[in-house]
Scaffold this motif. Structure first.
Motif, PDB file in Angstrom:
ATOM      1  N   MET A 172      -5.639  -0.839   7.726  1.00 28.74           N
ATOM      2  CA  MET A 172      -5.456  -2.018   6.879  1.00 28.74           C
ATOM      3  C   MET A 172      -6.548  -3.036   7.159  1.00 28.74           C
ATOM      4  N   THR A 187      -3.895  -6.473   0.153  1.00 29.74           N
ATOM      5  CA  THR A 187      -3.403  -5.120  -0.091  1.00 29.74           C
ATOM      6  C   THR A 187      -4.417  -4.311  -0.905  1.00 29.74           C
ATOM      7  N   SER A 228       0.827  -1.213   0.000  1.00 30.53           N
ATOM      8  CA  SER A 228       0.000   0.000   0.000  1.00 30.53           C
ATOM      9  C   SER A 228       0.858   1.259   0.000  1.00 30.53           C
ATOM     10  N   ALA A 278       3.451  -2.452   8.517  1.00 31.70           N
ATOM     11  CA  ALA A 278       3.864  -1.461   7.510  1.00 31.70           C
ATOM     12  C   ALA A 278       3.177  -1.790   6.185  1.00 31.70           C
ATOM     13  N   PRO A 319       5.128  -5.484   1.202  1.00 31.96           N
ATOM     14  CA  PRO A 319       4.771  -6.899   1.029  1.00 31.96           C
ATOM     15  C   PRO A 319       5.138  -7.752   2.251  1.00 31.96           C
ATOM     16  N   HIS A 320       4.239  -8.654   2.598  1.00 32.18           N
ATOM     17  CA  HIS A 320       4.432  -9.639   3.676  1.00 32.18           C
ATOM     18  C   HIS A 320       4.498  -9.050   5.084  1.00 32.18           C
ATOM     19  N   ALA A 321       4.180  -7.755   5.246  1.00 27.90           N
ATOM     20  CA  ALA A 321       4.263  -7.171   6.587  1.00 27.90           C
ATOM     21  C   ALA A 321       3.297  -7.878   7.537  1.00 27.90           C
ATOM     22  N   GLY A 322       2.133  -8.273   7.017  1.00 30.76           N
ATOM     23  CA  GLY A 322       1.128  -8.926   7.843  1.00 30.76           C
ATOM     24  C   GLY A 322       1.637 -10.226   8.454  1.00 30.76           C
TER      25      GLY A 322
HETATM   26  N1  ASP Z   1       1.163  -5.949   1.998  1.00 29.45           N
HETATM   27  C1  ASP Z   1       0.207  -5.276   2.822  1.00 29.45           C
HETATM   28  C2  ASP Z   1       0.124  -3.806   2.452  1.00 29.45           C
HETATM   29  O1  ASP Z   1       1.063  -3.248   1.949  1.00 29.45           O
HETATM   30  C3  ASP Z   1       0.488  -5.449   4.275  1.00 29.45           C
HETATM   31  C4  ASP Z   1       0.348  -6.904   4.645  1.00 29.45           C
HETATM   32  O2  ASP Z   1       1.315  -7.664   4.528  1.00 29.45           O
HETATM   33  O3  ASP Z   1      -0.755  -7.310   5.030  1.00 29.45           O
HETATM   34  O4  ASP Z   1      -0.883  -3.197   2.629  1.00 29.45           O
END
Ligand code: ASP
Length: 491
Positions: A384, A466, A350, A427, A430-433
């Motif tokens: 989010m 996302t 995002s 954050a 990518p893959h922050a979740g």
């Molecule tokens: N990739 C998601 C985002 O940028 C965050 C996540 O990993 O959920 O919004």
């Protein structure tokens, strides 16, 4: 001359990229090679054999002392010599990775690497404009407000919207996962080693306190360079508010400068956006050519549960909110936002999509810069919905696998609350979740290792969540803007 609208171009780019990626994956993702000594092998290695496919890569070689060594890299499950990623393998056995890079990469993966490099150029351009765009846009928006009380009201409304929709998303996720029960009906999935999962040793309180701390940057210039979005937003808003309070010529000059800078940044962003169809093409082709469809099958029910819940939130709940509170047509609004939504899908970030989201909201959906520049940067960092929903479904799924039962109501409430806070802390990258999930697993006493089972499908679910994150930010913008416009005289 006839020209296809941008969102159709992006959609076409996405379809073409998927078709090419999948074709490559089906036709050339398998490779089987035998390498004899001297044939560009790392020193001391006598011979090697590599079997590559999108599900797994098996590297076998005979070392200097004649030992036969076997390494498997696969996102699904495996034995004790099994590694989740080449990075994990590299730490233990750099030779094996070297052999693979030199001889074993299937044609699909070689193309995949190039696709991801080329798509990466588009993402870099978006990253390039992000900070100057946020700063000039926020300055223009807040100074344009002219009075600091207006910001307070907008802030309260924005935060209230964020909390309500994220909670709604979590409840949707919980209901779906309780009905589908993906962890109690799929095929058994093996566990993996502890060192391969995303770890965070911080507790929830630490993470949230860290967010507060970030709002007071020790060095605002360092925050710009890093960039730390929360710090940048907080400092810019403070700067703009003090500009207003100094007033007079100073405020006028800074306001003019900010508007001029913003106009230039907007023009630059629009130019980059025209490249979106090509960028999206490469990004999608990279994912589909390397991963194929096979890895998703073993976790099918889980993927279905997340997708259904995200679908309900994105196609029913949020459009209803647009209709009722923003009094707009959800379809028209989604069309206006589609370049941002499709880019969020292919980039899974995002933050990366933010410049596009901001320009779509203002140029295509006709929302004021005042609202857009305030609601969106904040939303990209803390709002989010997709991630919150995903955390709840994933943790319940893991609990179903681990305990072979559903979590109690009270435990589900803990999951819901921690998922909400974890989504605020995640954050927009990518893959922050996945990283934040460790906190929730810890809160309900589940082993971190269990997270390994869902790694294989995280990328595709990240893409979906996302888009929902960005969609919810945009809807929030429409709602706040409509409410602000209804009471223009109140400050
Ligand atoms: N990739 C998601 C985002 O940028 C965050 C996540 O990993 O959920 O919004």
């Amino acid at each position: 001359m006839f020209r296809l609208a941008l969102h159709w171009q992006i959609l076409l780019g996405m379809i073409a990229g998927s078709l090419i990626g999948l074709t490559l994956n089906y036709t050339s993702s398998k490779r089987n090679v035998q390498v004899e000594s001297g044939d560009r092998l790392p020193s001391g290695i006598r011979s090697a054999e590599i079997e590559d496919s999108s599900e797994a890569t098996v590297i076998q070689y005979i070392d200097a002392s004649g030992n036969q060594i076997k390494r498997t890299v696969s996102p699904i499950a495996g034995d004790k010599d099994h590694f989740r990623s080449f990075d994990a393998l590299k730490k233990v056995d750099a030779d094996a990775v070297e052999i693979y890079e030199a001889h074993g990469k299937s044609v699909a993966k070689q193309f995949g690497d190039w696709f991801s490099k080329l798509g990466g150029l588009f993402l870099r351009m978006l990253q390039m404009v992000a900070v100057p765009l946020i700063v000039t846009s926020l300055l223009t928006g807040v100074i344009g407000l002219g009075s600091s009380t207006g910001i307070g009201r907008m802030f309260r409304r924005t935060i209230f919207y964020y909390l309500c929709t994220s909670m709604l998303a979590i409840i949707t996720g919980l209901v779906v996962v309780n009905v589908v029960r993906p962890g109690l009906r799929g095929q058994p999935v093996a566990k993996v080693k502890a060192d391969e999962v995303a770890h965070t040793s911080a507790s929830l309180v630490d993470v949230l306190f860290g967010q507060f701390e970030a709002m007071i940057p020790k060095n605002p210039l360092a925050a710009l360079a890093e960039p730390n979005f929360l710090s940048v937003i907080a400092f810019t808003v403070a700067f703009a508010l003090f500009t207003i309070s100094v007033g007079g010529k100073t405020s006028e000059r800074i306001g003019e400068l900010a508007t001029a800078g913003f106009d230039v940044m907007m023009a630059m962003t629009m130019a980059i956006i025209r490249l979106a169809p090509i960028g999206v093409f490469f990004l999608i082709a990279a994912v589909t050519s390397t991963q194929g469809a096979g890895v998703f099958m073993s976790l099918l029910w889980y993927v279905v549960a997340v997708a259904v819940a995200l679908g309900i939130h994105a196609f029913i709940s949020l459009p209803l909110i647009v209709k009722v509170f923003a009094k707009r047509s959800p379809i028209e609004f989604a069309k206006a936002m589609s370049p941002a939504l499709l880019t969020a899908f292919s980039s899974a970030s995002s933050n990366g999509t933010l410049p596009l989201t901001m320009s779509n909201v203002e140029e295509r959906a006709g929302i004021s810069n005042r609202t857009g520049s305030f609601v969106l940067p904040l939303g990209a960092t803390i709002n989010m919905d997709g991630t919150a929903l995903y955390e709840a479904v994933a943790v319940l799924f893991i609990a179903q696998l681990h305990f072979e039962r559903n979590l109690e109501m009270s435990e589900q409430i803990v999951v819901a609350l921690t998922a909400l806070l974890a989504s605020v802390g995640a954050a927009g990258i990518p893959h922050a979740g996945l990283v934040m999930m460790a906190i929730i697993l810890h809160a309900v006493g589940l082993p971190l290792e269990m997270q390994g089972v869902i790694l294989a499908v995280d990328r595709v679910l990240d893409m979906c969540r996302t888009s929902v994150n960005v969609w919810s930010d945009a809807v929030g913008c429409a709602v706040v803007d409509a409410l602000e416009n209804r009471q223009p005289s109140v400050t």
